[in-house]
Design an enzyme around this catalytic site. Structure first.
Site, short mmCIF file in Angstrom:
data_model
loop_
_atom_site.label_atom_id
_atom_site.label_comp_id
_atom_site.label_asym_id
_atom_site.label_seq_id
_atom_site.Cartn_x
_atom_site.Cartn_y
_atom_site.Cartn_z
N SER A 451 0.75 -1.07 0.01
CA SER A 451 -0.07 0.03 -0.15
C SER A 451 0.79 0.97 0.10
O SER A 451 1.63 1.48 0.95
CB SER A 451 -0.81 0.16 1.14
OG SER A 451 -1.65 -1.23 1.23
N CYS A 644 -6.79 -0.43 7.43
CA CYS A 644 -5.92 -1.07 6.68
C CYS A 644 -4.79 -1.94 7.65
O CYS A 644 -4.56 -1.52 8.68
CB CYS A 644 -4.88 0.06 6.07
SG CYS A 644 -3.72 -0.52 4.93
N ASP A 689 -8.52 -1.94 3.04
CA ASP A 689 -7.18 -2.06 2.48
C ASP A 689 -6.58 -3.22 3.36
O ASP A 689 -5.77 -2.99 4.09
CB ASP A 689 -6.44 -0.85 2.15
CG ASP A 689 -5.39 -1.31 1.23
OD1 ASP A 689 -5.10 -2.42 0.58
OD2 ASP A 689 -4.31 -0.66 1.47
N TRP A 691 -4.62 -7.23 4.08
CA TRP A 691 -4.07 -8.54 3.54
C TRP A 691 -3.82 -9.53 4.77
O TRP A 691 -3.86 -9.22 5.91
CB TRP A 691 -2.92 -7.94 2.78
CG TRP A 691 -1.88 -7.17 3.79
CD1 TRP A 691 -0.89 -7.92 4.63
CD2 TRP A 691 -1.62 -5.83 3.97
NE1 TRP A 691 -0.13 -6.98 5.36
CE2 TRP A 691 -0.49 -5.65 4.63
CE3 TRP A 691 -2.43 -4.78 3.34
CZ2 TRP A 691 -0.29 -4.40 5.18
CZ3 TRP A 691 -2.05 -3.46 3.85
CH2 TRP A 691 -0.76 -3.07 4.83
P1 FAD Z 1 6.56 -14.37 1.33
O1 FAD Z 1 7.85 -15.10 1.05
O2 FAD Z 1 5.59 -14.14 0.41
O3 FAD Z 1 5.95 -15.11 2.46
C1 FAD Z 1 4.73 -14.56 3.05
C2 FAD Z 1 4.20 -15.64 3.92
O4 FAD Z 1 3.91 -16.63 3.26
C3 FAD Z 1 4.92 -16.09 5.03
O5 FAD Z 1 5.00 -15.18 6.39
C4 FAD Z 1 4.53 -17.35 5.49
O6 FAD Z 1 3.43 -17.34 6.12
C5 FAD Z 1 4.02 -17.79 4.14
N1 FAD Z 1 5.03 -18.62 3.37
C6 FAD Z 1 6.11 -18.50 2.45
N2 FAD Z 1 6.60 -19.47 2.11
C7 FAD Z 1 6.45 -20.46 2.93
C8 FAD Z 1 6.83 -21.81 3.39
N3 FAD Z 1 7.92 -22.37 2.60
N4 FAD Z 1 6.28 -22.29 4.15
C9 FAD Z 1 5.38 -22.17 4.95
N5 FAD Z 1 4.68 -20.87 4.77
C10 FAD Z 1 5.35 -19.98 4.01
N6 FAD Z 1 2.90 -5.76 3.51
C11 FAD Z 1 3.66 -4.60 4.18
O7 FAD Z 1 4.84 -4.80 4.89
N7 FAD Z 1 3.39 -3.17 3.87
C12 FAD Z 1 2.41 -2.99 3.03
O8 FAD Z 1 2.10 -1.64 3.00
C13 FAD Z 1 1.64 -3.93 2.43
N8 FAD Z 1 0.62 -3.60 1.71
C14 FAD Z 1 -0.23 -4.86 1.16
C15 FAD Z 1 -1.16 -4.36 0.20
C16 FAD Z 1 -1.81 -5.63 -0.56
C17 FAD Z 1 -3.05 -5.26 -1.25
C18 FAD Z 1 -1.43 -6.75 -0.17
C19 FAD Z 1 -2.06 -7.90 -0.88
C20 FAD Z 1 -0.35 -7.09 0.53
C21 FAD Z 1 0.47 -5.94 1.13
N9 FAD Z 1 1.33 -6.34 2.06
C22 FAD Z 1 1.85 -5.17 2.89
C23 FAD Z 1 1.97 -7.57 2.23
C24 FAD Z 1 3.09 -7.86 1.01
O9 FAD Z 1 2.50 -7.91 -0.15
C25 FAD Z 1 3.89 -9.18 1.41
O10 FAD Z 1 2.82 -10.20 1.64
C26 FAD Z 1 4.64 -9.29 2.56
O11 FAD Z 1 5.64 -8.21 2.49
C27 FAD Z 1 5.50 -10.57 2.55
O12 FAD Z 1 6.24 -10.84 1.27
P2 FAD Z 1 7.59 -11.78 1.45
O13 FAD Z 1 7.77 -12.00 -0.13
O14 FAD Z 1 8.57 -11.11 2.15
O15 FAD Z 1 7.28 -12.79 2.11
#
Ligand code: FAD
Length: 691
Positions: A451, A644, A689, A691
């Site tokens: 966001s 949010c 908003d 997630w």
């Molecule tokens: P990822 O690698 O995608 O992992 C995310 C989660 O998936 C983990 O915590 C875990 O629960 C699960 N997971 C992944 N791999 C495994 C595995 N091997 N085994 C078990 N579980 C697993 N985030 C913010 O910090 N700020 C924002 O403003 C924000 N805005 C958003 C707005 C929207 C519309 C949406 C949809 C999401 C938003 N998010 C925000 C969340 C963000 O998009 C990400 O999901 C978040 O940052 C995690 O991403 P990542 O790639 O680091 O983690």
């Protein structure tokens, strides 16, 4: 008289010409767009000029089962591919997967009776269709869709199955599949089996899918008279060695998302298929603690034609961490071949290679596959056949078929696919799995959304991101689990700020990107427009509830109101509820709020909830309750309310508390309070908003 040779030739030419004229060229295969026909044949329909007629497409490719998907983050698309594979290998169905966006639906009423359509539909946000399903959804749920014939009922010939992906923490749980199912039934279509519903909120999506599909297949087999056979792995893609090319050959993709990027001529429109490689102008840490990180980034879009509006989302295209790429290459015994050049060819006319080729194993694993994600139990079942020995195979079969065992051994530990293979085989290499199985069985690496935390009125060409870095200690596992995108962003921030010894607390990423195209500090992004928007009239009061990183868009909103006030506009009351653990640790933008207060004066009020400061945990919803009277008054002045952050608990509780506040303050039953909240949502006066 006899005709001589010349006469015969002349006559033949005239006859042929006449035939061509009379048939308007149809017999010669010269359709309106000759390019279209040849492209379909040459590229399996994956390129421009292809038909939008699904029935024609199925006929021409000999299919009797189409699996449509409406997908936002790739899971629905993945499930669709899995159904396609299973339908083919277990039941001999001629399956194809179809992006809902790529076809028209007015001829669905001529869908042949002996074929089947499957719908795998994710619900996005507040009961909305995914971007690629908008047109289909509008068509099928309209009062009177303009079907091409006047059959009665219009879809009496259509046999279908349906599965939805949703999140029960949202108000409109699985509304996509529910509404589409209702509409299809209304128009006389016949559903086989139950309409399945997967619940991400409960964390049971994969298991819900597995539990739904078996009875569905049984019912479908009976209905279509299908005979089950022993499923064997049949590749959809062929891996072709390109020994004449090296990773330095100019036509080889090393992670570039498309041809323009490969040729160094990337230009807009930038979107979900074409990211902008944006410079990060500035980055810093927002927390004051050692073991947790929250990043603030300023993404510079001034050299692009990208634009955004306050409240929109930015998508970050991550790169997988080097250690995980290495682990994957190692367990597959591909380390020596990491830079070998391959092409991936679709063996099926309807299958699409999910990334451009020729490319290398390294680039595919690093840039295109979700290798760190949770492992699919079904996928382990598929891989069992390629186990390095019989005991490993038996273990894989057990993991594939025993839900609890799988949970205990794999999911609980957050293992990804490489780690799983390695743990199961005790480190023995899995050198006989066709690489195509991973392209088919793993998700495409997805952009992550954030966001936007700035106001486009204040900084139209710079996008602020506020992201908490995902790092979790998992009991029974020695290393912490780390999220892909946020640790990639952390590494970029460390690079930018010259943090000492960054690898000690990060992971190694190839930060300079393919062919050093991201050198300096760049990140691939695109912007997604959202409906989370301030009222167009700034004098309307607003109530903002954004604990943790949920404060991101609220910062943009407050920034915007301060700017409007500075320009002499009449700005309404702006009350922000923010919560975190401790004032001294994770109070985001603490000093900025004081600046906005200076500009907005009484028009701005910040209400804080620190959950770990007192004996009792205090959250934003408690503070909301304490201010019941004021909240109710603001709502009666038609205040807009914005929530949010955490969908699972906070957003739901805020919803409940609001209903209670209204009930108490207006002296109406709680059910009436709930109804008023519902109506506020419907009128966009209450926006989420989450997630
Ligand atoms: P990822 O690698 O995608 O992992 C995310 C989660 O998936 C983990 O915590 C875990 O629960 C699960 N997971 C992944 N791999 C495994 C595995 N091997 N085994 C078990 N579980 C697993 N985030 C913010 O910090 N700020 C924002 O403003 C924000 N805005 C958003 C707005 C929207 C519309 C949406 C949809 C999401 C938003 N998010 C925000 C969340 C963000 O998009 C990400 O999901 C978040 O940052 C995690 O991403 P990542 O790639 O680091 O983690």
């Amino acid at each position: 008289a006899q005709l001589d040779t010349l006469d015969i030739v002349v006559l033949a030419i005239i006859l042929l010409g006449t035939a061509a004229y009379l048939t308007k060229g149809k017999v010669w295969g010269v359709t309106k767009d000759p390019y279209a026909a040849s492209m379909v044949n040459a590229n399996g329909g994956a390129k421009a000029g292809k038909t939008r007629n699904i029935i024609e497409k199925m006929e021409e490719s000999g299919k009797n089962c189409v699996i449509f998907y409406g997908s936002q983050t790739g899971t629905a698309e993945d499930y669709a591919s899995r159904l396609a594979k299973e339908g083919k290998s277990r039941f001999g169905l001629e399956t194809m997967v179809a992006d809902l966006e790529e076809y028209d639906y007015d001829n669905l009423d001529t869908f042949p009776e002996d074929k089947v359509a499957m719908f795998v539909l994710a619900t996005y946000g507040e009961g909305e269709p995914t971007d690629n399903a908008v047109d289909f959804y509008e068509f099928i749920t309209s009062e009177d869709p303009s079907f091409s014939n006047s059959n009665d009922p219009p879809l009496g010939n259509l046999t279908y199955v349906a599965f939805g992906l949703g999140n029960n923490t949202y108000e409109h749980y699985n509304s996509m599949v529910r509404n589409v199912d209702k509409a299809l039934e209304k128009f006389g279509a016949h559903r086989v089996g139950e309409a399945g519903e997967g619940d991400d909120g409960a964390g049971t999506m994969e298991e819900d899918f597995l539990a739904w599909k078996d009875p569905m297949w049984a019912a479908l087999a009976e209905k279509m008279n299908l005979e089950e056979r022993e499923a064997v792995y049949e590749p959809i893609f062929a891996i072709v060695d390109r020994d004449n090319l090296t990773k330095d050959s100019p036509e080889v993709y090393l992670g570039e998302p498309n041809k323009m990027h490969l040729e160094g001529s990337a230009r807009g429109p930038f979107n979900a298929h074409n990211p902008y490689i944006a410079p990060i102008a500035e980055s810093k840490e927002l927390f004051n603690v050692k073991d947790r990180n929250c990043l603030h980034l300023e993404v510079d879009i001034s050299a692009s034609n990208l634009s955004y509006q306050t409240g929109d989302h930015i998508a970050v295209w991550p790169t997988n961490p080097g250690q995980e790429v290495d682990e994957m290459l190692s367990i597959l015994d591909l380390k020596d071949k990491r830079d070998a050049v391959i092409s991936v060819k679709a063996l099926e006319p309807t299958a699409k290679v999910p990334f451009p080729t020729p490319t290398t194993y390294d680039a595919i694993i690093r840039y295109h596959l979700e290798i760190c994600a949770p492992v699919s139990r079904q996928f382990l079942g598929t891989l069992a056949a390629f186990a390095p020995d019989e005991s490993v195979k038996a273990e894989m079969v057990k993991l594939g078929s025993d839900k609890d065992y799988f949970h205990d051994k794999i999911s609980k530990n957050h293992y990804n696919i490489a780690r799983t293979l390695s743990v199961v085989s005790g480190g023995k290499k899995w050198d006989s799995i066709p690489f195509s199985a991973f392209i088919e069985g793993l998700n495409k690496l997805q952009p992550r959304y954030y966001s936007i935390s700035s106001s486009s009125l204040v900084q139209p060409k710079k996008i602020s991101v506020t992201a908490v870095v995902e790092s979790q200690l998992i009991p029974g596992r020695s290393d912490p689990f780390k999220g892909v995108a946020t640790n990639y962003l952390l590494a970029l921030k460390q690079k930018q700020n010259g943090d000492p010894n960054p690898e000690a607390f990060g992971l190694t990423y190839e930060l300079t990107g393919p062919r050093n195209k991201y050198d300096g500090v760049h990140v691939p992004v695109h912007v997604r427009h959202s409906n989370f928007k301030l009222p167009s009239d700034p004098s309307k009061p607003i109530i903002l509830i954004g604990p943790g990183t949920g404060v991101a868009p609220m910062r943009g909103f407050v920034q915007e109101r301060a700017k409007q006030a500075e320009s002499g506009e009449n700005v309404g009351k702006t009350i922000l509820f923010f919560g975190c653990r401790k004032r001294s640790e994770d109070f985001l933008y603490e000093s900025e709020w004081e600046e906005y207060k200076k500009v907005l004066g009484d028009k701005f009020e910040l209400v804080t909830a620190f959950s770990r400061e007192g004996a009792k945990k205090v959250y934003v919803q408690h503070r909301l309750k304490e201010k019941a009277k004021e909240i109710n008054e603001l709502l009666q002045q038609k205040a807009y309310i914005y929530v949010c952050g955490d969908a699972a608990n906070m957003a739901r509780e805020v919803n409940t508390v609001l209903g209670q506040i209204i009930a108490k303050e207006r002296d109406v039953p709680e059910s009436k309070g709930e109804e008023i909240v519902k109506n506020m949502r419907a009128a966009n006066q209450y926006q989420e908003d989450v997630w």
